[in-house]
Enzyme design. Structure first.
Site: not given
Length: 285
Positions: A54-56, A85
């Site tokens: 979902s995110e990096t 997060h």
């Protein structure tokens, strides 16, 4: 076919962190490139697309004198100015890599949304919820569409608000946690909207159940969402629907056990949770 990395690429320290949990593989994973100096926007976006999370995030030296480090946050398709997060996971990775904050017990993260304070809260990290850049009622036409997407009568939506602090969340309050857990979503009906749903428990150690839906995204339902929980806390505490300290569960229907700890202190709302390192090594980027 040339399988060698581009000349500008090099091996960089990398970690993958599970956030909003004390138990590995039960929260929301985050990929962190710990030293991203000299990476281009294109390289960052390409790498974030490849991780398929979902995110990096990419850690960089700060440009603001008060900041301890700078972070850039990418989904597989775009860069976010802020996300929850990734903030906690990046702070965890920065500390594990040897980072020492200027102020004891408090980190200052520089990101697209500005400076975000992150405090060490016992065994957890917690960020100060950033101001909402859009906080207003939702149009009735959108509410009707959201109710259809949640397969609920319009009257089941007790309240709703735009909660934008980076991602464009719409928060929806339902009567109970059980109602939240029972949702079977029609994603096509929600196309173009990011919807977070929250409902209270009547008893027990957990106060609210949360689910967040991102139509069109590969994940569709996010395991644990710090940005939404931060906005929801400001909304619900401000309207008297939530106490000044509570715990929300998220990811239950996905087999996760995310726990978001929320507390209002001296005008700030702190959103915290555990973080566990699951992978360490190097990547070519």
């Amino acid at each position: 076919m040339n399988l060698n990395p581009a000349p500008a690429s090099r091996r960089r320290p990398f970690t993958q962190v599970d956030v909003f949990t004390d138990e590995p593989y039960r929260g929301n994973p985050l990929a962190v490139v710990v030293d991203a100096e000299a990476m281009t926007d294109v390289q960052m976006q390409q790498f974030a697309n490849w991780t398929n999370l979902s995110e990096t995030t990419f850690l960089l030296p700060p440009t603001h004198p008060e900041a301890d480090y700078r972070v850039r946050i990418f989904t597989a398709q775009e860069e976010f100015p802020f996300a929850g997060h990734p903030t906690l996971g990046s702070a965890h990775a920065w500390l594990e890599s040897g980072g020492v904050p200027k102020e004891d017990g408090v980190l200052v993260q520089e990101c697209g949304a500005g400076l975000v304070r992150v405090r060490l809260d016992g065994g957890r990290l917690a960020f100060a919820a950033p101001p909402l850049t859009r906080f207003e009622p939702v149009d009735e036409a959108d509410l009707v569409r959201i109710a259809a997407g949640l397969r609920l009568p319009r009257t089941a939506l007790l309240d709703a608000s735009w909660l934008v602090n980076g991602p464009d969340w719409i928060g929806v309050l339902l009567e109970s946690a059980e109602q939240v857990l029972g949702l079977e979503v029609d994603y096509a009906a929600l196309e173009g909207l990011k919807v977070g749903v929250i409902g209270p428990y009547s008893s027990g150690d957990i106060d609210f159940e949360v689910r967040t839906f991102i139509p069109g995204d590969a994940a569709a339902e996010d395991p644990v969402t710090g940005s939404f929980n931060a906005g929801a806390a400001q909304w619900l505490m401000g309207s008297g629907r939530a106490p000044s300290r509570y715990v929300a569960a998220q990811g239950t229907v996905l087999g996760r056990a995310g726990r978001v700890h929320v507390e209002a202190v001296d005008g700030d709302i702190w959103v915290g949770g555990g973080a566990v390192t699951c992978i360490t090594g190097t990547v070519v980027a």
